[in-house]
Design a protein around this motif. Structure first.
Motif, mmCIF file in Angstrom:
data_model
loop_
_atom_site.group_PDB
_atom_site.id
_atom_site.type_symbol
_atom_site.label_atom_id
_atom_site.label_comp_id
_atom_site.label_asym_id
_atom_site.label_seq_id
_atom_site.Cartn_x
_atom_site.Cartn_y
_atom_site.Cartn_z
ATOM 1 N N ILE A 4 0.850 -1.192 0.000
ATOM 2 C CA ILE A 4 0.000 0.000 0.000
ATOM 3 C C ILE A 4 0.881 1.235 0.000
ATOM 4 C CG2 ILE A 4 -1.822 1.246 1.190
ATOM 5 C CD1 ILE A 4 -2.721 -1.435 2.326
ATOM 6 N N CYS A 5 0.864 1.950 -1.114
ATOM 7 C CA CYS A 5 1.758 3.094 -1.339
ATOM 8 C C CYS A 5 1.037 4.389 -0.979
ATOM 9 C CB CYS A 5 2.224 3.119 -2.793
ATOM 10 S SG CYS A 5 2.828 1.531 -3.377
ATOM 11 N N SER A 6 0.592 4.470 0.248
ATOM 12 C CA SER A 6 -0.196 5.614 0.700
ATOM 13 C C SER A 6 -0.006 5.772 2.190
ATOM 14 C CB SER A 6 -1.681 5.399 0.384
ATOM 15 O OG SER A 6 -2.489 6.309 1.097
ATOM 16 N N CYS A 7 -0.028 7.017 2.638
ATOM 17 C CA CYS A 7 0.076 7.273 4.081
ATOM 18 C C CYS A 7 -1.193 6.844 4.821
ATOM 19 C CB CYS A 7 0.388 8.743 4.338
ATOM 20 S SG CYS A 7 -0.856 9.885 3.709
ATOM 21 N N TYR A 8 -2.242 6.511 4.066
ATOM 22 C CA TYR A 8 -3.493 6.046 4.680
ATOM 23 C C TYR A 8 -3.545 4.518 4.776
ATOM 24 C CZ TYR A 8 -4.823 10.854 3.658
ATOM 25 O OH TYR A 8 -4.854 12.223 3.596
ATOM 26 N N TYR A 9 -2.379 3.896 4.795
ATOM 27 C CA TYR A 9 -2.352 2.442 4.765
ATOM 28 C C TYR A 9 -3.088 1.774 5.921
ATOM 29 C CZ TYR A 9 1.455 2.616 8.167
ATOM 30 O OH TYR A 9 2.194 2.846 9.287
ATOM 31 N N PRO A 10 -3.128 2.322 7.167
ATOM 32 C CA PRO A 10 -3.894 1.625 8.211
ATOM 33 C C PRO A 10 -5.376 1.500 7.854
ATOM 34 C CG PRO A 10 -2.391 3.205 9.203
ATOM 35 C CD PRO A 10 -2.416 3.486 7.732
ATOM 36 N N GLU A 11 -5.962 2.589 7.324
ATOM 37 C CA GLU A 11 -7.368 2.549 6.948
ATOM 38 C C GLU A 11 -7.600 1.594 5.780
ATOM 39 O OE1 GLU A 11 -5.478 5.201 7.407
ATOM 40 O OE2 GLU A 11 -6.592 6.900 8.273
ATOM 41 N N ILE A 12 -6.658 1.603 4.807
ATOM 42 C CA ILE A 12 -6.812 0.731 3.640
ATOM 43 C C ILE A 12 -6.674 -0.732 4.048
ATOM 44 C CG2 ILE A 12 -5.823 0.108 1.397
ATOM 45 C CD1 ILE A 12 -4.984 3.081 1.124
ATOM 46 N N ILE A 13 -5.708 -1.036 4.908
ATOM 47 C CA ILE A 13 -5.541 -2.412 5.387
ATOM 48 C C ILE A 13 -6.802 -2.882 6.106
ATOM 49 C CG2 ILE A 13 -4.308 -3.861 7.053
ATOM 50 C CD1 ILE A 13 -1.762 -2.349 6.340
ATOM 51 N N THR A 14 -7.377 -2.010 6.927
ATOM 52 C CA THR A 14 -8.599 -2.360 7.650
ATOM 53 C C THR A 14 -9.737 -2.661 6.695
ATOM 54 O OG1 THR A 14 -7.920 -0.971 9.520
ATOM 55 C CG2 THR A 14 -10.245 -1.559 9.389
ATOM 56 N N ASN A 15 -9.865 -1.845 5.655
ATOM 57 C CA ASN A 15 -10.921 -2.073 4.669
ATOM 58 C C ASN A 15 -10.707 -3.378 3.926
ATOM 59 O OD1 ASN A 15 -13.229 -1.334 2.981
ATOM 60 N ND2 ASN A 15 -11.706 -0.979 1.375
ATOM 61 N N PHE A 35 3.691 0.183 2.801
ATOM 62 C CA PHE A 35 5.010 0.173 2.167
ATOM 63 C C PHE A 35 5.722 1.469 2.494
ATOM 64 C CE2 PHE A 35 7.527 0.134 -2.010
ATOM 65 C CZ PHE A 35 8.489 -0.704 -1.485
ATOM 66 N N SER A 36 6.984 1.352 2.951
ATOM 67 C CA SER A 36 7.689 2.531 3.466
ATOM 68 C C SER A 36 8.032 3.546 2.390
ATOM 69 C CB SER A 36 8.973 2.102 4.174
ATOM 70 O OG SER A 36 9.897 1.546 3.259
ATOM 71 N N TRP A 37 8.016 3.132 1.114
ATOM 72 C CA TRP A 37 8.475 4.064 0.097
ATOM 73 C C TRP A 37 7.689 5.370 0.061
ATOM 74 C CZ3 TRP A 37 12.784 5.108 -1.646
ATOM 75 C CH2 TRP A 37 12.974 5.854 -2.797
ATOM 76 N N PRO A 38 6.366 5.397 0.249
ATOM 77 C CA PRO A 38 5.688 6.696 0.269
ATOM 78 C C PRO A 38 6.262 7.654 1.314
ATOM 79 C CG PRO A 38 4.087 4.951 0.063
ATOM 80 C CD PRO A 38 5.417 4.289 0.311
#
Length: 381
Positions: free
Chosen positions: A80-91, A103-106
């Motif tokens: 997940i290439c987004s700072c919103y990864y916790p919300e996306i993972i939950t969804n 993913f740390s690259w963002p």
């Protein structure tokens, strides 16, 4: 299903020869694709995914979250290439998908160089190296440059929390290799006996301000801090006030007068971007040129700055004063790869008869300071 796990990894932690999906078609996704192609060619990017976008991206199909659930046999891992990864993972977890990680690259795509970027910057880097004062300055700059390459063997990504990490030097550490360039942040090559009027951009807890206010020669330090006195440690406030040598201006320095959105994050608080002057931004921005006139600053002898990637616009708004008064400068230039080359290039191209040096003040990639000292004020140590 197992209990949800919010994980955050960097490119070194991805198992070899996996099929990956990149979630997010913005800059984070694009930069992550470039990174994996150059640093992890063993991985097969099979498609992209996004919450709101569809169609294709860079030749890859874009899947919806539901499509990811329906086609789980076509990939091994979702990055997940987004700072919103916790919300996306939950969804995604609610859809039965447990193979997604942040993913740390963002977090770092503006921080580390990709190998091909360094090739394109070869001319600029050679110009910086040629213009630095000494062989030691050149060696330190090259060392820091090599450490900022994605995949560098000089550093490890060490996690300080579940979703935050810093690049930390391994066996080779700047303090051991360059001891004369790692002693006193902002002040290693500054002749403080020639400083009567100083400006600090980004006062934060007030520690540097306290040091400067204690100098016998100092007459006044002007501190620009968007958070005002709330940022300064309580013990330092009264001491600075009692010194009679400190004036706090609750504004951020920039290249124009405007209001700005502001992200509050302690010492890492930063201006998110200037917005229209008449809008509802949260902090006031100004230029040093304008404020020097308003405050009737007699002369600028020293300018130090650590303002979380706002140093370049700050310098643009201060250049008239800098060229007029020829102050000593100590400017942080580590917050982004754009800064890392942009600040040296800007000052080397615009300032005449200056000495340029480099200092570094941490065990990781943070806290690099670029010094520009007028030749007439420079004292060889």
């Amino acid at each position: 299903m197992s209990e949800i796990e919010i994980r955050y990894i960097d490119h070194t932690a991805i198992p070899y020869n996996k099929r990956v999906c990149l979630y997010g078609v913005g800059k984070g996704g694009a930069e992550s694709l470039k990174l994996l192609r150059q640093i992890r060619p063993d991985l097969e990017v099979v498609f992209f995914a996004d919450t709101y976008q569809s169609g294709s991206f860079d030749g890859f199909e874009i899947l919806t979250p539901q499509a990811l659930a329906d086609r789980k046999d076509e990939y091994d891992l979702i990055l997940i290439c987004s700072c919103y990864y916790p919300e996306i993972i939950t969804n995604l977890y609610s859809l039965g998908i447990e193979s997604a990680v942040g993913f740390s690259w963002p977090k770092f795509y503006g921080y580390q160089f990709l190998p091909d970027e360094l090739v394109s910057l070869n001319g600029e880097i050679n110009f910086i190296l040629k213009s630095l004062h000494s062989d030691t300055d050149r060696a330190l700059f090259k060392f820091l440059c090599e450490a900022r390459i994605a995949g560098s063997e000089l550093v490890d990504l060490v996690y300080v929390s579940e979703n935050s990490g810093n690049f930390i030097f391994k066996e080779l550490k700047p303090a051991k290799i360059f001891p004369e360039h790692t002693t006193s942040s902002y002040f290693d090559f500054v002749d403080l006996s020639k400083v009567e009027y100083a400006v600090q951009a980004g006062v934060y807890d007030g520690s540097e301000a306290l040091f400067l206010s204690g100098l016998k020669e100092l007459k006044m330090l002007y501190g620009f801090e968007p958070l005002g006195y709330t940022a300064i440690a309580e013990a330092a406030r009264s001491k600075l006030s009692d010194s009679g040598k400190f004036s706090l201006i609750p504004k951020g320095l920039w290249n124009c007068e405007a209001l700005a959105d502001f992200a509050y994050d302690g010492s890492a608080s930063f201006v998110k971007g200037a917005v229209d002057f008449q809008s509802t931004g949260t902090v006031q921005l100004t230029t040093l040129t304008e404020e020097a006139g308003r405050l009737s600053i007699p002369r600028l002898d020293l300018l130090i700055a650590d303002i979380e990637n706002a140093e370049i616009p700050m310098l643009e708004g201060a250049m008239e004063v800098i060229e007029r008064d020829r102050p000593q400068l100590a400017i942080c230039f580590y917050h982004s790869k754009k800064q890392f080359t942009g600040i040296p290039l800007m000052l080397m191209n615009q300032l005449k008869d200056y000495v340029f040096k480099v200092g570094h003040y941490s065990e990781g990639l943070d806290e690099s300071v670029f010094y520009a000292i007028p030749e007439e004020k420079f004292v060889e140590k």
